[in-house]
Design an enzyme around this catalytic site. Structure first.
Site, PDB file in Angstrom:
ATOM      1  N   GLY A  82      39.902  50.674  41.124  1.00  0.00           N
ATOM      2  CA  GLY A  82      40.179  50.204  42.176  1.00  0.00           C
ATOM      3  C   GLY A  82      40.285  48.698  42.677  1.00  0.00           C
ATOM      4  N   ARG A 146      44.311  54.291  37.584  1.00  0.00           N
ATOM      5  CA  ARG A 146      43.245  54.853  36.887  1.00  0.00           C
ATOM      6  C   ARG A 146      43.202  55.914  35.541  1.00  0.00           C
ATOM      7  NH1 ARG A 146      38.722  54.137  40.106  1.00  0.00           N
ATOM      8  NH2 ARG A 146      39.202  53.670  42.439  1.00  0.00           N
ATOM      9  N   ASP A 176      32.731  50.542  35.642  1.00  0.00           N
ATOM     10  CA  ASP A 176      32.178  50.995  34.429  1.00  0.00           C
ATOM     11  C   ASP A 176      32.915  51.821  33.365  1.00  0.00           C
ATOM     12  OD1 ASP A 176      32.054  52.552  36.391  1.00  0.00           O
ATOM     13  OD2 ASP A 176      30.199  53.677  36.142  1.00  0.00           O
ATOM     14  N   ASP A 177      33.515  52.740  34.182  1.00  0.00           N
ATOM     15  CA  ASP A 177      34.628  53.840  33.369  1.00  0.00           C
ATOM     16  C   ASP A 177      35.574  53.112  32.403  1.00  0.00           C
ATOM     17  OD1 ASP A 177      33.133  56.102  34.017  1.00  0.00           O
ATOM     18  OD2 ASP A 177      34.711  56.580  35.387  1.00  0.00           O
ATOM     19  N   LYS A 203      34.631  44.484  36.921  1.00  0.00           N
ATOM     20  CA  LYS A 203      35.093  44.486  38.154  1.00  0.00           C
ATOM     21  C   LYS A 203      34.703  45.717  39.004  1.00  0.00           C
ATOM     22  CE  LYS A 203      37.381  47.278  39.030  1.00  0.00           C
ATOM     23  NZ  LYS A 203      38.333  48.389  39.200  1.00  0.00           N
ATOM     24  N   THR A 204      34.345  45.767  40.246  1.00  0.00           N
ATOM     25  CA  THR A 204      34.127  46.739  41.269  1.00  0.00           C
ATOM     26  C   THR A 204      33.463  46.261  42.522  1.00  0.00           C
ATOM     27  OG1 THR A 204      33.379  48.890  41.903  1.00  0.00           O
ATOM     28  CG2 THR A 204      32.142  47.650  40.140  1.00  0.00           C
ATOM     29  N   ASP A 206      31.939  48.159  44.252  1.00  0.00           N
ATOM     30  CA  ASP A 206      30.904  48.976  44.406  1.00  0.00           C
ATOM     31  C   ASP A 206      29.578  48.361  43.913  1.00  0.00           C
ATOM     32  OD1 ASP A 206      32.795  50.810  45.126  1.00  0.00           O
ATOM     33  OD2 ASP A 206      32.055  52.295  43.715  1.00  0.00           O
ATOM     34  N   TYR A 244      27.222  52.992  73.288  1.00  0.00           N
ATOM     35  CA  TYR A 244      27.641  54.086  72.293  1.00  0.00           C
ATOM     36  C   TYR A 244      26.863  53.957  71.059  1.00  0.00           C
ATOM     37  CZ  TYR A 244      32.338  53.801  74.347  1.00  0.00           C
ATOM     38  OH  TYR A 244      33.330  53.933  75.190  1.00  0.00           O
ATOM     39  N   MET A 251      32.333  52.125  51.915  1.00  0.00           N
ATOM     40  CA  MET A 251      32.636  52.538  50.580  1.00  0.00           C
ATOM     41  C   MET A 251      31.554  52.109  49.662  1.00  0.00           C
ATOM     42  SD  MET A 251      36.256  51.568  49.046  1.00  0.00           S
ATOM     43  CE  MET A 251      37.595  52.996  49.360  1.00  0.00           C
ATOM     44  N   ARG A 253      31.684  54.614  45.786  1.00  0.00           N
ATOM     45  CA  ARG A 253      31.742  56.015  45.370  1.00  0.00           C
ATOM     46  C   ARG A 253      30.493  56.805  45.050  1.00  0.00           C
ATOM     47  NH1 ARG A 253      36.359  58.855  42.819  1.00  0.00           N
ATOM     48  NH2 ARG A 253      37.284  56.892  42.997  1.00  0.00           N
ATOM     49  N   GLU A 312      29.174  55.980  51.411  1.00  0.00           N
ATOM     50  CA  GLU A 312      30.107  56.832  51.208  1.00  0.00           C
ATOM     51  C   GLU A 312      29.504  57.952  50.065  1.00  0.00           C
ATOM     52  OE1 GLU A 312      33.322  55.356  48.716  1.00  0.00           O
ATOM     53  OE2 GLU A 312      34.521  56.830  49.277  1.00  0.00           O
ATOM     54  N   GLU A 427      39.582  48.119  53.692  1.00  0.00           N
ATOM     55  CA  GLU A 427      39.781  46.983  54.360  1.00  0.00           C
ATOM     56  C   GLU A 427      39.454  45.818  53.691  1.00  0.00           C
ATOM     57  OE1 GLU A 427      38.618  49.631  55.562  1.00  0.00           O
ATOM     58  OE2 GLU A 427      39.309  50.158  57.399  1.00  0.00           O
ATOM     59  N   ARG A 429      38.766  45.680  50.076  1.00  0.00           N
ATOM     60  CA  ARG A 429      39.238  45.316  48.586  1.00  0.00           C
ATOM     61  C   ARG A 429      40.226  44.467  48.154  1.00  0.00           C
ATOM     62  NH1 ARG A 429      39.568  51.322  45.763  1.00  0.00           N
ATOM     63  NH2 ARG A 429      41.704  51.011  46.516  1.00  0.00           N
TER      64      ARG A 429
HETATM   65  P1  FBP Z   1      36.248  51.240  41.028  1.00  0.00           P
HETATM   66  O1  FBP Z   1      34.840  51.398  40.680  1.00  0.00           O
HETATM   67  O2  FBP Z   1      37.382  51.504  40.201  1.00  0.00           O
HETATM   68  O3  FBP Z   1      36.175  49.707  41.360  1.00  0.00           O
HETATM   69  O4  FBP Z   1      36.487  51.749  42.593  1.00  0.00           O
HETATM   70  C1  FBP Z   1      35.720  51.736  43.340  1.00  0.00           C
HETATM   71  C2  FBP Z   1      36.094  52.257  44.822  1.00  0.00           C
HETATM   72  O5  FBP Z   1      36.685  51.234  45.625  1.00  0.00           O
HETATM   73  C3  FBP Z   1      34.981  53.126  45.454  1.00  0.00           C
HETATM   74  O6  FBP Z   1      34.359  52.377  46.316  1.00  0.00           O
HETATM   75  C4  FBP Z   1      35.876  54.085  46.260  1.00  0.00           C
HETATM   76  O7  FBP Z   1      35.308  55.309  46.288  1.00  0.00           O
HETATM   77  C5  FBP Z   1      37.170  54.334  45.305  1.00  0.00           C
HETATM   78  O8  FBP Z   1      37.330  53.350  44.552  1.00  0.00           O
HETATM   79  C6  FBP Z   1      38.463  54.806  46.115  1.00  0.00           C
HETATM   80  O9  FBP Z   1      39.369  55.171  45.078  1.00  0.00           O
HETATM   81  P2  FBP Z   1      40.977  55.028  45.178  1.00  0.00           P
HETATM   82  O10 FBP Z   1      41.481  53.944  45.284  1.00  0.00           O
HETATM   83  O11 FBP Z   1      41.456  55.939  43.958  1.00  0.00           O
HETATM   84  O12 FBP Z   1      41.104  55.771  46.537  1.00  0.00           O
END
Ligand code: FBP
Length: 552
Positions: A82, A146, A176-177, A203-204, A206, A244, A251, A253, A312, A427, A429
């Site tokens: 991502g 990916r 990590d992956d 990088k991430t 998250d 409200y 986000m 994952r 999320e 929004e 990333r």
């Molecule tokens: P990475 O771990 O590859 O950095 O991606 C994280 C992320 O942004 C998560 O927060 C989100 O759940 C996911 O990617 C969304 O993935 P995609 O871009 O494939 O919709």
């Protein structure tokens, strides 16, 4: 390329390098640390990575290193996974680090993520091309993907393409992956006698690629600042209109770091943290009851409004939901033919419920219709339920409405519950990187070039001491195998870099825990506003509250 006035100004920004990197590779010596061990499963990881296991930690110090600038190298870079703000600056840092060492060094970018390596698609990243992308958000210079390079055939193709193009080094910028994949490729190249250095960059958005060696992944700072601006604005709207309840899913994952950081920045009334839900083995209805209590109490105080943050990854942290999802994955796969013969969703649902164990059948029946359908119908290419598509905030609202109706009937609640939902993810990333991310990523890239010029393969670029002035940042490399453990993936033992979840004993979570009763009752909202690129350093240079508390 057309640039907005802000972007045009921002392109001129020159990130400060840590003092140790300032004079380039020829003035940087490699200090070798002690041999390392993986964080767990040492014997298994050692057997899986016989050539790269146990390598020492590396720290850079100032000193003469003529060798590093003598050789001329061709380096390739790839963006994986991502998007995260700062990716372009990693590439700029690599390019400048290479050119400073030797003007003849060259940098290439594989296109579209790791699949670009397999398809042999790349561009040369010249200083001219790079000029338009410095300090910009996004990954559009070379895009991302990916794909994983894992099978023997893929590894062989990667080797052939890298050798065909005479690349001497490969930098993989990923989470990590992707960095697990970098470790696999580094090991494979060593095993095959291929002298190509493989280096990872953390990088991430998250924020879950961190450990005692890696203080934070890049992109987390900018993304959480963007979400916090939006959530802060919602808090102010809520406090102005007073009518409200806003439910915001953020986000991340799996781990809840983003939600926690945004909560620390904005002080919403309710913040759910997946890791806590798991530790307390909470059921969905217990979570709903907890939220309902705050809604009722606030209503009694005349406040039929508030803000709720939902991570999320929450669904998979709720033990009963995790069991339901895993049972559904099996059931849907085993009964594909039978299900395809049933015409209506109602029939499919009844069939599934008849096959589930009693407790899970009851849970499935208790879910709002839309969510139950989503669980049955939205499946990924592997046939699994697409958890990230589940609109958890809507699920909670539906269940809350039922609960509040019951309380009303019992005379325990007499308020109004009008809701608005949001999902903030994409929004944040690709935002223009904050000064912290722009500087951190530039240093990570420059540092990766220095690692490659010193033949350090199988390392993650590491820049530490991040809450201090940039000059004092500590640079070097961490062996990728050091961060690994073994986890079951599709029933098989797999080596993976351990994901960092929110630490329930850590200072950031404890800050939330200490304050949340007060934030629930009283309106302690704070409004971070937009990222500042110009102005006083107190606003331009600040980093995350998570990092500040962790370093306290
Ligand atoms: P990475 O771990 O590859 O950095 O991606 C994280 C992320 O942004 C998560 O927060 C989100 O759940 C996911 O990617 C969304 O993935 P995609 O871009 O494939 O919709």
């Amino acid at each position: 390329m057309n640039h907005s006035p802000l972007q045009a100004e921002r392109i001129k920004f020159k990130p400060t390098l840590p003092a140790v990197l300032k004079n380039g590779a020829a003035a940087i010596k490699v200090k070798i640390g002690k041999p390392t061990k993986s964080v767990a499963d040492q014997a298994k990881i050692k057997a899986m990575f016989p050539n790269t296991y146990g390598m020492p930690e590396i720290t850079f110090t100032k000193g003469k290193n003529a060798e590093a600038s003598k050789k001329v190298i061709k380096m390739a870079v790839v963006l994986s996974g991502g998007q995260a703000p700062g990716g372009h600056n990693v590439i700029a840092g690599i390019l400048d680090g290479l050119k400073k060492a030797n003007a003849k060094n060259k940098l290439y970018g594989f296109l579209g993520g790791p699949s670009g390596i397999l398809e042999n698609k790349f561009v040369e990243i010249t200083p001219k091309l790079m000029a338009d992308y410095r300090n910009t958000g996004g990954f559009d210079l070379i895009q991302s993907g990916r794909t994983k390079i894992e099978t023997p055939e893929q590894l062989k193709t990667a080797k052939e393409n890298i050798l065909k193009n005479k690349f001497n080094a490969l930098v993989i910028i990923g989470g990590d992956d992707s960095n697990t994949n970098a470790a696999v490729i580094a090991e494979y190249f060593k095993q095959e006698g291929v002298k190509v250095n493989v280096i990872g960059v953390p990088k991430t958005i998250d924020g879950d690629l961190k450990n005692s060696q890696i203080e934070t992944s890049f992109g987390f700072d900018t993304a959480t600042k963007i979400y916090a601006e939006l959530v802060g604005n919602i808090c102010r709207d809520v406090n102005s209109a007073r009518k409200y309840w806003h439910f915001v899913r953020l986000m991340g994952r799996s781990a809840s770091h983003i939600t926690l950081e945004v909560a620390l920045k904005t002080h919403p009334n309710i913040t759910l943290i997946g890791e806590e839900v798991l530790a307390q083995k909470k059921t969905l209805s217990q979570i709903v009851n907890d939220i309902a209590k705050v809604v009722v109490d606030r209503s009694k105080a005349g406040k039929n409004f508030g803000v709720v943050l939902v991570p999320e990854g929450l669904i998979e942290f709720i033990p009963e939901m995790k069991s339901l999802i895993s049972a559904l994955n099996d059931l849907l796969a085993d009964n594909e033919a039978k299900l395809s013969k049933l015409n209506t969703i109602k029939e499919k649902k009844a069939f599934i419920i008849s096959k589930l164990p009693k407790n899970l059948a009851a849970l499935m029946e208790s879910l709002p219709e839309g969510i139950a359908n989503q669980l049955m119908l939205d499946r990924d290419p592997h046939g699994n339920v697409q958890v990230s598509l589940i609109e958890t905030e809507k699920l909670l609202i539906e269940m809350l409405k039922t609960k509040l109706k019951e309380l009303k009937k019992a005379g325990k609640y007499n308020g109004k519950f009008s809701t608005i939902t949001h999902f903030f993810g994409y929004e944040g990333r690709c935002g223009i990187p904050s000064t912290f991310d722009a500087t951190y990523t530039y240093a990570l890239g420059y540092n990766a070039a220095v690692l490659a010029l010193n033949d350090c393969s199988g390392y993650l670029s590491s820049v530490r001491n991040l809450t201090k002035k940039t000059d004092a940042w500590v640079c070097g490399g961490i062996p990728l195998t050091m961060m690994m453990n073994v986890e079951k993936r599709k029933g098989k033992d797999k080596p993976v870099i351990r994901k960092a979840l929110v630490e329930l004993k850590g200072k950031p979570f404890n800050f939330l825990k200490k304050n949340r009763e007060d934030w629930a009752k009283n309106d302690r909202y704070t409004f971070p506003g937009p990222i500042q690129y110009f102005g006083p350093s107190v606003v331009t240079e600040m980093t995350t509250i998570t990092l500040l508390l962790e370093h306290k």
